[in-house]
Every structure is written in structure tokens, then in C-alpha cells.
Design an enzyme around this catalytic site. Structure first.
Site, mmCIF file in Angstrom:
data_model
loop_
_atom_site.group_PDB
_atom_site.id
_atom_site.type_symbol
_atom_site.label_atom_id
_atom_site.label_comp_id
_atom_site.label_asym_id
_atom_site.label_seq_id
_atom_site.Cartn_x
_atom_site.Cartn_y
_atom_site.Cartn_z
ATOM 1 N N LYS A 172 28.064 35.852 34.960
ATOM 2 C CA LYS A 172 29.344 36.601 35.295
ATOM 3 C C LYS A 172 29.047 38.104 35.467
ATOM 4 O O LYS A 172 29.604 38.997 36.398
ATOM 5 C CB LYS A 172 30.421 36.346 34.966
ATOM 6 C CG LYS A 172 30.882 35.049 34.974
ATOM 7 C CD LYS A 172 32.359 34.624 34.463
ATOM 8 C CE LYS A 172 32.791 32.973 34.371
ATOM 9 N NZ LYS A 172 34.273 33.019 33.836
ATOM 10 N N GLY A 228 42.560 25.255 28.970
ATOM 11 C CA GLY A 228 42.149 26.032 30.333
ATOM 12 C C GLY A 228 42.301 25.362 31.750
ATOM 13 O O GLY A 228 41.679 26.265 32.700
ATOM 14 N N SER A 264 35.159 21.689 39.047
ATOM 15 C CA SER A 264 35.090 23.050 40.459
ATOM 16 C C SER A 264 35.249 22.204 41.689
ATOM 17 O O SER A 264 35.943 22.277 42.572
ATOM 18 C CB SER A 264 34.392 24.132 40.069
ATOM 19 O OG SER A 264 34.604 25.009 38.984
ATOM 20 N N GLY A 301 32.296 37.775 29.665
ATOM 21 C CA GLY A 301 33.010 37.837 30.738
ATOM 22 C C GLY A 301 34.513 37.570 30.746
ATOM 23 O O GLY A 301 35.424 38.354 31.022
ATOM 24 N N ASP A 343 39.089 34.660 38.009
ATOM 25 C CA ASP A 343 39.593 34.311 36.652
ATOM 26 C C ASP A 343 40.806 35.081 36.209
ATOM 27 O O ASP A 343 41.689 34.486 35.360
ATOM 28 C CB ASP A 343 38.456 34.479 35.590
ATOM 29 C CG ASP A 343 37.315 33.429 35.550
ATOM 30 O OD1 ASP A 343 37.404 32.618 36.263
ATOM 31 O OD2 ASP A 343 36.100 33.930 35.018
#
Length: 414
Positions: A56, A215, A15, A118, A92
């Protein structure tokens, strides 16, 4: 602007790379245990944060406001602080929906979602929006509407499998949430894990010629959506593909395989320098680990003992990133080695005519030309099977090196 990511374990997060490539702010990785998490949320000493496992759902009681999307999913992964008021959303959802639509048509498909956290709820919401025929929710030790993995095995009609768990994530890279042999009608695999860049589940899909996606694209997509939420500024959608390619190339290894003395080590050293990659010679790693030469290991433990050590070192090395790895000639004799190397690696077979290969020189398994020829006949089908590309090394070294670089640039990018 104080921006970052909170979660329990953040060592493998990309990130920071994504946010700082797009925006002119410092993006902090903030690992928190449960006590630290509650203190952090009470203090509100941030402008905007992303949230990852396992917080989350736990952040929701701290929010003053959340959008309908987050309420429907029951999980939040992006929060902004507006004059002390915490507002949450779920990007997401945006990243996963974008990734799925780019690679699959889920309409009228039977989809199994593995996991109960989540991200599984996000996947459920996305699947509902994409008009799937049936959603099967799978988890360990959960009541209805979830079924167990044992019950999932009875559903031979499953067409799409979505893994929302952390199974297969580094360092446990060889694990897979299900065995694809149990699902003869499976037409697609979607894995939210992005480290390694090819998960074990997706590797098995690739081997069976089943469409798959890991992902990384979701990660970048959700980050772009979070940036827009944090800053109220639009980001060019082309950035998603551009950054995905950059991360993929930066994290991917280049793995060289081939017969003993085919040139893997000399090519690997030069290639790593020209690409700006790290370099590892697998046989040298084995010598360092054992403090013995390769012939000594063969003499004391035989080929079986050597192969055992080789596999241990191979698994360690396969978790590296941005590295050129030169392998011993027999690395292909154990499929687990090749699977591990493939999860973060683009594998290139260095081909050299048998008559140009050396014999002796401390190589226990290529003592003479006849032995070498028999070895080549045994191994070449495996080199071909496990490689993504091949480069001939029968001419000038510089020409071979240039050809090798061209193969890397043309074929190894995302």
C-alpha cells in the site's frame, strides 16, 4: 476491463466475491513477491487494481497522481489506469469510517491504534475526522509518536482499541494483539481482520460484553468505494449490508454440541445437505487422524490423551468455512476448543432429556445411567455457556430438524 487485487498472500481474500457480485467483470487475485511487484507496476498491464499488504505504501512512487486523502494517510489501496496515467486513492478510509460510524461514537474517546502499517495510518486519519479526544499509536520497535505495547499497558484510561495489524488472521486464529484484562475502561474493540469472521480479540470483547466489530463490513465498504472509483458509477449503499450478510452466511460454520447420543451426527448430516454445507464429524476426524477407534485411544492414552488429540483436530476444523460440524460430547471441557470453534462458527446446543440418551455402544464415558447422569450435571452448564442457541431433540426428528434450520436462519446471519 482488467481488474484485480495485488498483494503478497491472497489466499483468504473475499475481494473477488464482492467485486463480481456487483460488477460484470472478472476480478483477478494476483499474488506478487517483491520482484514481481516492481515488474507488474512498471508494465501497467491493468485497468484498475486494489492493493493490499505489503504494497500500500510501495505503490506510491509509481503513481502519476493521488488524492489528498491518500497523501494525508501515506498509503494507497486503489489505482486506476487512465491512458497510461496511474491515479491512486485510499478507499480503506471510506470503508473504515463507514464501519466505525455504523457501530460506535468515538467523539471525545481515548483511542489506541495498534500497528504502524498503511491501515494504521488510515485509522489515524479516520479518528482525527471523528473528533476523538486522544489517539495513542502503538507499535513494536518504533520511535515517537508510537509507544510500545508495554507502555500501552500503563494506559488504563484507553476506551477504544483498534487493531490494524494481521494478528489473529487465519491461520493463526487464536492470537490476540492485546489482553483486554489490561484495559478496565475499554468500551469498544474494532478489528480490521475479517478472516476468521470473529477474531480472537473480538471474541474476548464479546465474552466481556464489550462492543466490538470485525473487518468484514470495512472490507465490503472499501470495495464498493473502489468500484465507484474504478468505473465512475454509483453503487447502491444497501449493497454493503446485503453482501456482508451473504459473505458472513457463506463463510460461517454451524457447530453442534451436546451430550453423547443426543442426535448431533444425524441432525448435522441432514442439516448440511439441506443448507448445501459441507459436513464434518469431529470424532470421525479424530479416528482418521489416529487410525484408531475412540475406545482404543481411551484405552491406550486415557481421557487426557484423547482430549489432547481432540483439541488438535478441533483447531484444524475450526478454520473451515461453510461447514456443519458435529462435536463429541466432551468438546466443551476445554475452553480453547470452544473459542476456536466460535471464531468461524454459530454454536447450537442440541438438548435431549437424560432418560432418552443411550449408554454403552462404544462410548467410554457413558457406560451406565448413573455415570451418564453425573456427566450431564457436569456438562450442561458448559453447553449453555458456550452455545449461541439451543434446540430440543425430544420429539420427531423432522420437527427437530426444521426447528434447527429456523434457528440457523434467524440467528446466525450477520
Amino acid at each position: 476491463m482488467k481488474v484485480g487485487l495485488i498483494g503478497e498472500k491472497l489466499g483468504h481474500s473475499f475481494s473477488k466475491i464482492i467485486h463480481e457480485q456487483i460488477m460484470d467483470y472478472t476480478y483477478d487475485l494476483i499474488p506478487l513477491n517483491i520482484e514481481e511487484f516492481h515488474s507488474f507496476m512498471n508494465e501497467k498491464s491493468f485497468d484498475a487494481i486494489n492493493v493490499t499488504i505489503p504494497y500500500k505504501e510501495k505503490v506510491i512512487p509509481y503513481l502519476d497522481e493521488m488524492d489528498e486523502k491518500s497523501k494525508m494517510i501515506g498509503a494507497v489501496n486503489a489505482i486506476k489506469n487512465v491512458n497510461g496515467k496511474l491515479i491512486g486513492t485510499n478507499t480503506d478510509y471510506d470503508g473504515l469510517k463507514m464501519m466505525i460510524k455504523n457501530h460506535f461514537d468515538l467523539s471525545d474517546k481515548i483511542v489506541a491504534i495498534c500497528g504502524s502499517g498503511g491501515t494504521s495510518k488510515t485509522a489515524y486519519a479516520v479518528c482525527k475526522d471523528l473528533n476523538v479526544k486522544e489517539i495513542i499509536q502503538v507499535a513494536r520497535n518504533r520511535d515517537l509518536p508510537y509507544i510500545t505495547y508495554e507502555q500501552m499497558n500503563d494506559r488504563k484510561d484507553i476506551e477504544i482499541i483498534i487493531n490494524t495489524t494481521s494478528v489473529g488472521m487465519s491461520p493463526d486464529i487464536l492470537s490476540s494483539i492485546v489482553d483486554l484484562d489490561d484495559y478496565p475502561n475499554c468500551k469498544g474493540v474494532i478489528d480490521v481482520v475479517y478472516n476468521p469472521i470473529l477474531t480472537s480479540l473480538c471474541y474476548e470483547a464479546k465474552k466481556r460484553k464489550i462492543n466490538y466489530i470485525c473487518g468484514l463490513e470495512m472490507l465490503v465498504g472499501q470495495a464498493v468505494s473502489a468500484i465507484e472509483f474504478f468505473t465512475n458509477k454509483s453503487v447502491d449503499s444497501s449493497m454493503i449490508q446485503k453482501i456482508s450478510k451473504n459473505i458472513f452466511f457463506d463463510k460461517q460454520n454451524i457447530v453442534l454440541i451436546g451430550m453423547p447420543s443426543c442426535g448431533k451426527s444425524s441432525l448435522g448430516k441432514k442439516l448440511s445437505k439441506q443448507l448445501g454445507y459441507d459436513y464434518i464429524d469431529l470424532d470421525k476426524k479424530i479416528v482418521e487422524k489416529t487410525n484408531k477407534t475412540i475406545p482404543q485411544i481411551f484405552e491406550e492414552s486415557g481421557e487426557a490423551g484423547f482430549r489432547k488429540i481432540e483439541s488438535e483436530v478441533c483447531l484444524e476444523v475450526s478454520k473451515c468455512n461453510h461447514t456443519v460440524i458435529s462435536c463429541g460430547g466432551g468438546i466443551i471441557k476445554n475452553e480453547i476448543n470452544m473459542k476456536a470453534l466460535a471464531l468461524n462458527g454459530f454454536i447450537i446446543y442440541i438438548k435431549r432429556d437424560v432418560e432418552k440418551l443411550s449408554v454403552g455402544n462404544g462410548r467410554p464415558l457413558s457406560k451406565d445411567k448413573n455415570t451418564l447422569l453425573n456427566m450431564f450435571k457436569e456438562r450442561e452448564p458448559l453447553y449453555i455457556k458456550y452455545s449461541d442457541a439451543s434446540v430440543s431433540n425430544n420429539g420427531y426428528f423432522k420437527i427437530t430438524l426444521n426447528n434447527l434450520k429456523e434457528v440457523v436462519y434467524e440467528n446466525s446471519c450477520y
